[in-house]
Design an enzyme around this catalytic site. Structure first.
Site, short mmCIF file in Angstrom:
data_model
loop_
_atom_site.label_atom_id
_atom_site.label_comp_id
_atom_site.label_asym_id
_atom_site.label_seq_id
_atom_site.Cartn_x
_atom_site.Cartn_y
_atom_site.Cartn_z
N TYR A 150 -5.18 6.74 -9.06
CA TYR A 150 -6.42 6.02 -8.75
C TYR A 150 -7.59 6.59 -9.55
O TYR A 150 -8.49 5.85 -9.97
CB TYR A 150 -6.72 6.09 -7.25
CG TYR A 150 -5.87 5.17 -6.42
CD1 TYR A 150 -6.32 3.91 -6.05
CD2 TYR A 150 -4.59 5.54 -6.03
CE1 TYR A 150 -5.54 3.05 -5.29
CE2 TYR A 150 -3.79 4.69 -5.28
CZ TYR A 150 -4.27 3.45 -4.91
OH TYR A 150 -3.49 2.59 -4.17
N CYS A 210 0.82 -1.21 0.00
CA CYS A 210 0.00 0.00 0.00
C CYS A 210 0.86 1.26 0.00
O CYS A 210 1.71 1.43 0.88
CB CYS A 210 -0.90 -0.02 1.23
SG CYS A 210 -1.70 1.54 1.61
#
Length: 336
Positions: A181, A50
């Site tokens: 994203y 992450c």
């Protein structure tokens, strides 16, 4: 900030939006939120896959907080319920005694309505999550945990530069960290193309800024560099192909590629990066984008260790401080 639940959604006309409501409790030197800084009391739960959690791993290393704040690492994949400690014996965190990170969230908030995100800090005595506010978390490591910094720890958020760091961070977060994203999770062609244009406009702006200076703000590494690095280091491995951020690879952007290699080769940065976990996470968990779950063999990552030449711009990586020592043996990245 990576979630096992529903913090990532597609809004009207396919534009990606991010749920930014996090647990705002802070761990501070004066304990004003009920959680004073205490060495050994808290456990940082992260995942090497992450990018948001990677920030905490880097800052914890740079500041030398390993002995004061223990580390639990989740595996690279999760389901809709939770990140899990599947890297540990018995798939249970040895300190918290749990398999699902969600158990720490529910211990404090039995009806917790949002996705279970990393990074998170858990209060070990109670087993309850304290905070998952990733942006504030690293700033507090720098400003509230000072009594436990290693000798020679760098100033990552110096008073004189905070306004400029904050300004750069807003650009980096909106257009780059979240921008990839926005491309990857766009629900329509127009939304994707708008996101793509925004991302590369920002990368061009940052490339121009970094063509004249070694680091984003001042002459040493700051919080701003940490935040940009964690997106850049994932760019060719996942964002270029998986998220369709494919105008160019990072390796085809000379200034940003040299800048990212400079940081990668700096102690505390590259030694927190696990490319295998990064690729596994994105290509396996995002089944809506990659329904086959096939993880690509490439790209060739050997270039990260090649000379970058950024020393010619001057600057001192750690300012008046010193590099961190090697990672503790249990925290070494496999094959790193």
């Amino acid at each position: 900030m990576e979630s096992s639940g529903t913090t990532e959604t597609s809004a009207e006309r396919g534009a990606f939006t991010r749920d930014t409501n996090y647990i705002g409790t802070r761990i501070t030197a004066d304990g004003r939120d009920g959680y004073p800084v205490e060495p050994g009391r808290y456990r940082l739960v992260a995942a090497r896959a992450c990018p948001w959690a990677n920030r905490t791993l880097i800052v914890r290393r740079l500041l030398g907080l390993e002995d004061a704040l223990s580390l639990g690492l989740c595996g690279p994949t999760h389901d809709e319920r939770s990140w899990t400690f599947d890297l540990d014996p018995g798939e249970v965190d040895p300190v918290l005694g749990i398999h699902f990170l969600r158990d720490a969230y529910l211990a404090r908030f039995p009806d917790y309505p949002r996705g279970i995100t990393v990074p998170a800090i858990v209060d070990v005595p109670t087993g309850q999550v304290v905070t998952n506010d990733y942006a504030q978390m690293t700033l507090d490591f720098t400003t509230e945990w000072t009594a436990h910094h290693r000798p020679g720890a760098p100033e990552l958020y110096p008073d004189a530069l905070r306004d400029e760091i904050d300004e750069v961070n807003r650009l980096v977060y909106s257009e780059v960290n979240n921008g990839v994203y926005r491309c990857g999770f766009a629900g329509g062609q127009a939304a994707y193309e708008a996101a793509y244009d925004r991302l590369f406009t920002a990368l061009d702006q940052l490339s121009e800024r970094l063509s004249r200076r070694r680091y984003l703000v001042g002459d040493a590494i700051t919080e701003a560099d940490v935040r940009l690095f964690t997106t850049l280091v994932r760019f060719d491995a996942v964002y270029h192909g998986h998220f369709k951020c494919n105008r160019q690879k990072l390796a085809e952007l000379p200034v940003l590629w040299a800048y990212a290699r400079d940081l990668f080769q700096t102690p505390g940065f590259g030694d927190t990066v696990d490319f295998a976990q990064i690729k596994t996470h994105y290509y396996v968990v995002h089944s809506g984008i990659n329904p086959t779950g096939i993880v690509p063999k490439g790209p060739d990552l050997s270039g990260w260790h090649t000379p970058h030449g950024r020393e010619a711009l001057g600057g001192r990586p750690f300012g008046d401080g010193t590099p961190p020592g090697p990672p503790p043996a249990p925290e070494l990245v496999p094959g790193g």
